[in-house]
Design a protein around this motif. Sequence first.
Motif, PDB file in Angstrom:
ATOM      1  N   GLY A  21      16.325  39.474  61.549  1.00 20.30           N
ATOM      2  CA  GLY A  21      15.485  38.472  60.876  1.00 20.30           C
ATOM      3  C   GLY A  21      15.179  38.932  59.460  1.00 20.30           C
ATOM      4  N   ALA A  24       9.955  36.931  55.533  1.00 19.94           N
ATOM      5  CA  ALA A  24       9.027  37.826  54.826  1.00 19.94           C
ATOM      6  C   ALA A  24       8.878  39.164  55.549  1.00 19.94           C
ATOM      7  CB  ALA A  24       7.667  37.145  54.698  1.00 19.94           C
ATOM      8  N   ALA A  25       8.790  39.124  56.874  1.00 22.08           N
ATOM      9  CA  ALA A  25       8.581  40.362  57.632  1.00 22.08           C
ATOM     10  C   ALA A  25       9.818  41.246  57.573  1.00 22.08           C
ATOM     11  CB  ALA A  25       8.231  40.038  59.091  1.00 22.08           C
ATOM     12  N   ASP A  44      20.139  38.063  59.113  1.00 24.00           N
ATOM     13  CA  ASP A  44      19.232  36.913  59.030  1.00 24.00           C
ATOM     14  C   ASP A  44      19.979  35.612  59.257  1.00 24.00           C
ATOM     15  OD1 ASP A  44      16.820  35.511  58.569  1.00 24.00           O
ATOM     16  OD2 ASP A  44      17.547  34.999  56.564  1.00 24.00           O
ATOM     17  N   ALA A  45      19.463  34.795  60.171  1.00 28.01           N
ATOM     18  CA  ALA A  45      20.106  33.519  60.477  1.00 28.01           C
ATOM     19  C   ALA A  45      19.758  32.440  59.457  1.00 28.01           C
ATOM     20  CB  ALA A  45      19.703  33.074  61.888  1.00 28.01           C
ATOM     21  N   GLU A  47      16.896  30.694  58.687  1.00 29.92           N
ATOM     22  CA  GLU A  47      16.030  29.540  58.981  1.00 29.92           C
ATOM     23  C   GLU A  47      14.578  29.967  58.983  1.00 29.92           C
ATOM     24  OE1 GLU A  47      17.673  28.619  62.785  1.00 29.92           O
ATOM     25  OE2 GLU A  47      19.394  27.565  61.930  1.00 29.92           O
ATOM     26  N   ARG A  49      10.619  29.886  58.752  1.00 34.80           N
ATOM     27  CA  ARG A  49       9.750  28.859  59.314  1.00 34.80           C
ATOM     28  C   ARG A  49       9.231  27.879  58.268  1.00 34.80           C
ATOM     29  NH1 ARG A  49       3.810  30.014  61.465  1.00 34.80           N
ATOM     30  NH2 ARG A  49       3.413  27.943  62.261  1.00 34.80           N
ATOM     31  N   ASN A  50       8.907  28.368  57.083  1.00 33.08           N
ATOM     32  CA  ASN A  50       8.292  27.492  56.079  1.00 33.08           C
ATOM     33  C   ASN A  50       9.313  26.811  55.177  1.00 33.08           C
ATOM     34  OD1 ASN A  50       8.950  29.910  54.891  1.00 33.08           O
ATOM     35  ND2 ASN A  50       7.099  30.076  53.657  1.00 33.08           N
ATOM     36  N   GLN A  57       1.835  28.822  49.568  1.00 36.18           N
ATOM     37  CA  GLN A  57       0.512  29.043  48.975  1.00 36.18           C
ATOM     38  C   GLN A  57      -0.163  30.271  49.583  1.00 36.18           C
ATOM     39  OE1 GLN A  57      -0.092  27.069  46.532  1.00 36.18           O
ATOM     40  NE2 GLN A  57       1.279  25.358  46.964  1.00 36.18           N
ATOM     41  N   VAL A  91      21.952  37.617  65.461  1.00 31.34           N
ATOM     42  CA  VAL A  91      22.123  38.576  66.556  1.00 31.34           C
ATOM     43  C   VAL A  91      22.022  37.792  67.860  1.00 31.34           C
ATOM     44  CG1 VAL A  91      21.186  40.603  67.725  1.00 31.34           C
ATOM     45  CG2 VAL A  91      21.186  40.489  65.218  1.00 31.34           C
ATOM     46  N   CYS A 152      -2.635  26.905  54.136  1.00 32.65           N
ATOM     47  CA  CYS A 152      -1.353  26.761  53.429  1.00 32.65           C
ATOM     48  C   CYS A 152      -1.364  25.558  52.489  1.00 32.65           C
ATOM     49  CB  CYS A 152      -0.210  26.580  54.426  1.00 32.65           C
ATOM     50  SG  CYS A 152      -0.049  27.917  55.613  1.00 32.65           S
ATOM     51  N   ASN A 290       5.759  36.748  62.590  1.00 33.50           N
ATOM     52  CA  ASN A 290       5.384  35.720  63.570  1.00 33.50           C
ATOM     53  C   ASN A 290       5.984  35.966  64.951  1.00 33.50           C
ATOM     54  OD1 ASN A 290       5.173  32.646  61.531  1.00 33.50           O
ATOM     55  ND2 ASN A 290       3.631  34.190  62.042  1.00 33.50           N
ATOM     56  N   GLN A 296       0.037  34.771  61.810  1.00 32.38           N
ATOM     57  CA  GLN A 296       0.312  35.441  60.535  1.00 32.38           C
ATOM     58  C   GLN A 296       0.884  34.491  59.488  1.00 32.38           C
ATOM     59  OE1 GLN A 296       2.844  38.796  61.095  1.00 32.38           O
ATOM     60  NE2 GLN A 296       1.383  39.874  62.371  1.00 32.38           N
ATOM     61  N   GLN A 297       0.302  34.540  58.288  1.00 33.83           N
ATOM     62  CA  GLN A 297       0.871  33.825  57.146  1.00 33.83           C
ATOM     63  C   GLN A 297       1.899  34.751  56.480  1.00 33.83           C
ATOM     64  OE1 GLN A 297       0.140  30.815  57.150  1.00 33.83           O
ATOM     65  NE2 GLN A 297      -1.704  30.837  58.374  1.00 33.83           N
ATOM     66  N   VAL A 298       2.484  34.275  55.375  1.00 35.57           N
ATOM     67  CA  VAL A 298       3.585  35.044  54.767  1.00 35.57           C
ATOM     68  C   VAL A 298       3.119  36.446  54.366  1.00 35.57           C
ATOM     69  CG1 VAL A 298       5.308  35.105  52.934  1.00 35.57           C
ATOM     70  CG2 VAL A 298       4.695  32.924  53.969  1.00 35.57           C
TER      71      VAL A 298
HETATM   72  C1  FAD Z   1       5.684  23.937  57.230  1.00 37.32           C
HETATM   73  C2  FAD Z   1       5.096  25.321  57.059  1.00 37.32           C
HETATM   74  C3  FAD Z   1       4.534  25.682  55.851  1.00 37.32           C
HETATM   75  C4  FAD Z   1       3.986  26.948  55.690  1.00 37.32           C
HETATM   76  N1  FAD Z   1       3.393  27.249  54.504  1.00 37.32           N
HETATM   77  C5  FAD Z   1       2.866  28.479  54.335  1.00 37.32           C
HETATM   78  C6  FAD Z   1       2.214  28.811  53.097  1.00 37.32           C
HETATM   79  O1  FAD Z   1       2.102  27.978  52.186  1.00 37.32           O
HETATM   80  N2  FAD Z   1       1.704  30.063  52.964  1.00 37.32           N
HETATM   81  C7  FAD Z   1       1.806  30.987  53.967  1.00 37.32           C
HETATM   82  O2  FAD Z   1       1.345  32.105  53.767  1.00 37.32           O
HETATM   83  N3  FAD Z   1       2.391  30.692  55.154  1.00 37.32           N
HETATM   84  C8  FAD Z   1       2.937  29.471  55.343  1.00 37.32           C
HETATM   85  N4  FAD Z   1       3.550  29.162  56.535  1.00 37.32           N
HETATM   86  C9  FAD Z   1       3.701  30.224  57.555  1.00 37.32           C
HETATM   87  C10 FAD Z   1       4.979  31.054  57.246  1.00 37.32           C
HETATM   88  O3  FAD Z   1       6.088  30.222  57.431  1.00 37.32           O
HETATM   89  C11 FAD Z   1       5.072  32.273  58.155  1.00 37.32           C
HETATM   90  O4  FAD Z   1       3.902  33.038  58.020  1.00 37.32           O
HETATM   91  C12 FAD Z   1       6.255  33.176  57.783  1.00 37.32           C
HETATM   92  O5  FAD Z   1       7.432  32.418  57.697  1.00 37.32           O
HETATM   93  C13 FAD Z   1       6.415  34.298  58.813  1.00 37.32           C
HETATM   94  O6  FAD Z   1       7.435  35.166  58.372  1.00 37.32           O
HETATM   95  P1  FAD Z   1       8.424  35.856  59.437  1.00 37.32           P
HETATM   96  O7  FAD Z   1       9.287  36.773  58.620  1.00 37.32           O
HETATM   97  O8  FAD Z   1       7.661  36.406  60.560  1.00 37.32           O
HETATM   98  O9  FAD Z   1       9.298  34.656  60.041  1.00 37.32           O
HETATM   99  P2  FAD Z   1      10.313  33.663  59.310  1.00 37.32           P
HETATM  100  O10 FAD Z   1       9.943  33.438  57.894  1.00 37.32           O
HETATM  101  O11 FAD Z   1      10.403  32.452  60.178  1.00 37.32           O
HETATM  102  O12 FAD Z   1      11.697  34.458  59.320  1.00 37.32           O
HETATM  103  C14 FAD Z   1      12.355  34.765  60.528  1.00 37.32           C
HETATM  104  C15 FAD Z   1      13.835  34.803  60.211  1.00 37.32           C
HETATM  105  O13 FAD Z   1      14.526  35.363  61.335  1.00 37.32           O
HETATM  106  C16 FAD Z   1      15.714  34.623  61.523  1.00 37.32           C
HETATM  107  N5  FAD Z   1      16.176  34.813  62.898  1.00 37.32           N
HETATM  108  C17 FAD Z   1      15.637  34.335  64.046  1.00 37.32           C
HETATM  109  N6  FAD Z   1      16.358  34.748  65.110  1.00 37.32           N
HETATM  110  C18 FAD Z   1      17.364  35.500  64.620  1.00 37.32           C
HETATM  111  C19 FAD Z   1      18.449  36.213  65.216  1.00 37.32           C
HETATM  112  N7  FAD Z   1      18.628  36.230  66.555  1.00 37.32           N
HETATM  113  N8  FAD Z   1      19.321  36.861  64.417  1.00 37.32           N
HETATM  114  C20 FAD Z   1      19.154  36.872  63.069  1.00 37.32           C
HETATM  115  N9  FAD Z   1      18.142  36.216  62.453  1.00 37.32           N
HETATM  116  C21 FAD Z   1      17.255  35.549  63.214  1.00 37.32           C
HETATM  117  C22 FAD Z   1      15.319  33.193  61.196  1.00 37.32           C
HETATM  118  O14 FAD Z   1      16.472  32.383  60.924  1.00 37.32           O
HETATM  119  C23 FAD Z   1      14.428  33.420  59.977  1.00 37.32           C
HETATM  120  O15 FAD Z   1      15.187  33.404  58.773  1.00 37.32           O
HETATM  121  C24 FAD Z   1       4.044  27.883  56.753  1.00 37.32           C
HETATM  122  C25 FAD Z   1       4.616  27.506  57.975  1.00 37.32           C
HETATM  123  C26 FAD Z   1       5.130  26.239  58.142  1.00 37.32           C
HETATM  124  C27 FAD Z   1       5.700  25.836  59.454  1.00 37.32           C
END
Ligand code: FAD
Length: 346
Positions: A21, A24-25, A44-45, A47, A49-50, A57, A91, A152, A290, A296-298
């Motif tokens: 993945g 942000a994390a 990273d696939a 996709e 979430r945001n 924001q 993966v 957000c 997440n 958790q936010q970004v």
């Molecule tokens: C519509 C919307 C708006 C938002 N706006 C805000 C905002 O303004 N400010 C804010 O702070 N937060 C916002 N958020 C929350 C924010 O999206 C999350 O906090 C943040 O994306 C979490 O980061 P993450 O790295 O945990 O997950 P993600 O950003 O979702 O990244 C996970 C990544 O792992 C990849 N992945 C999954 N499975 C696999 C696999 N098997 N193999 C390889 N890759 C894989 C996915 O494709 C993805 O790219 C929003 C959420 C939504 C739904």
Amino acid sequence: MTETHGTHDTHPDRYEVLVVGGGAAGLSAGLVLGRARRRTLVVDAGEPRNAPAAHMQGYLSRDGMPPAELLAAGRAEIARYGTVELVTDRVVDLARDGAEGGAPLGFTAHLAGGRTVRARRVLVATGLKDELPPVPGVAERWGRDVLHCPYCHGWEVRDEAFGVLATSPMSVHQALLVSHWSKDTTLFLNGVAEADLSDEELRRLAAAGVDVVPGGVAGLVVEDDRITGVRLADGSVHARSVVFVASRMVPRTGLLEKLGAELRETPVGACPVVDETGRTTVPGVWAAGNATLVAQQVVNAASTGYTAAAAVNAELVFEDIDARVGVTQTGGTAEAAEAAEAAAEV
Ligand SMILES: Cc1cc2nc3c(=O)[nH]c(=O)nc-3n(C[C@H](O)[C@H](O)[C@H](O)COP(=O)(O)OP(=O)(O)OC[C@H]3O[C@@H](n4cnc5c(N)ncnc54)[C@H](O)[C@@H]3O)c2cc1C
């Protein structure tokens, strides 16, 4: 696979750390591991979430930046350190090897694109999936004017005509919270029985000035690419310009479950059991973002990726030092210690 930065070592499919993945994390973890000189693969696939939202924001110093720009900036920063490879792939399988007989920890991952890679440690940062109620218009407008989180997006839509689409009695909490950003808030019960709301909840909704509308919701009214109303099952339309809805947030824990990681039930579903560094119950496996905590936010996700990566690195540092201690205590040479360390790498 469409994008590759960084270097391979002599074994192109062997890494010290596999990060699954690259949101942000995962990217935050990649940056820390790159700076810690760890041969790392981030898969990273693509996709995050945001992605549906035009702006991100609330991230100090990056408030309002498009989500894709933050990730692109992160990837460029990681590329400076040379030991981290970033690939666009998924993966699809992950297994632990060397679990028996005191063999060093190691993991084998299969990627959808056909690669098989091995790593000494794994950090899962796969995010979560938002499951939306099947109300026409909700999925189409998600992240635009169908919103879930006032932190957000609340500022951007302040004082507009809010509708809150109930998905459970918990939606009362969401309606009360968002009413802070607009005094013109209506809670659409959408099939949740008014009798399921307590007197206390009804009193609080009234005190907050939130109107409560019973009945099912047939869909959102969209004109000129923006929401103008909420249509009820009886055909009546309530003029609204923004709709808040709570998605069902499902952490992507499939790979962790395959490895046997323990999950815990939370009010919003099953999340992996992790310690304060993100270490799961499976030795050698961390999780961040997440995938571990839906709230958790970004900025929080980036922070947990950082913490987990630092813990992974520390464990590798001490594992290698201990391997050297073991060899030198039994009379081995520095060269033998290095060979033992190399053998432990995967
Ligand atoms: C519509 C919307 C708006 C938002 N706006 C805000 C905002 O303004 N400010 C804010 O702070 N937060 C916002 N958020 C929350 C924010 O999206 C999350 O906090 C943040 O994306 C979490 O980061 P993450 O790295 O945990 O997950 P993600 O950003 O979702 O990244 C996970 C990544 O792992 C990849 N992945 C999954 N499975 C696999 C696999 N098997 N193999 C390889 N890759 C894989 C996915 O494709 C993805 O790219 C929003 C959420 C939504 C739904």
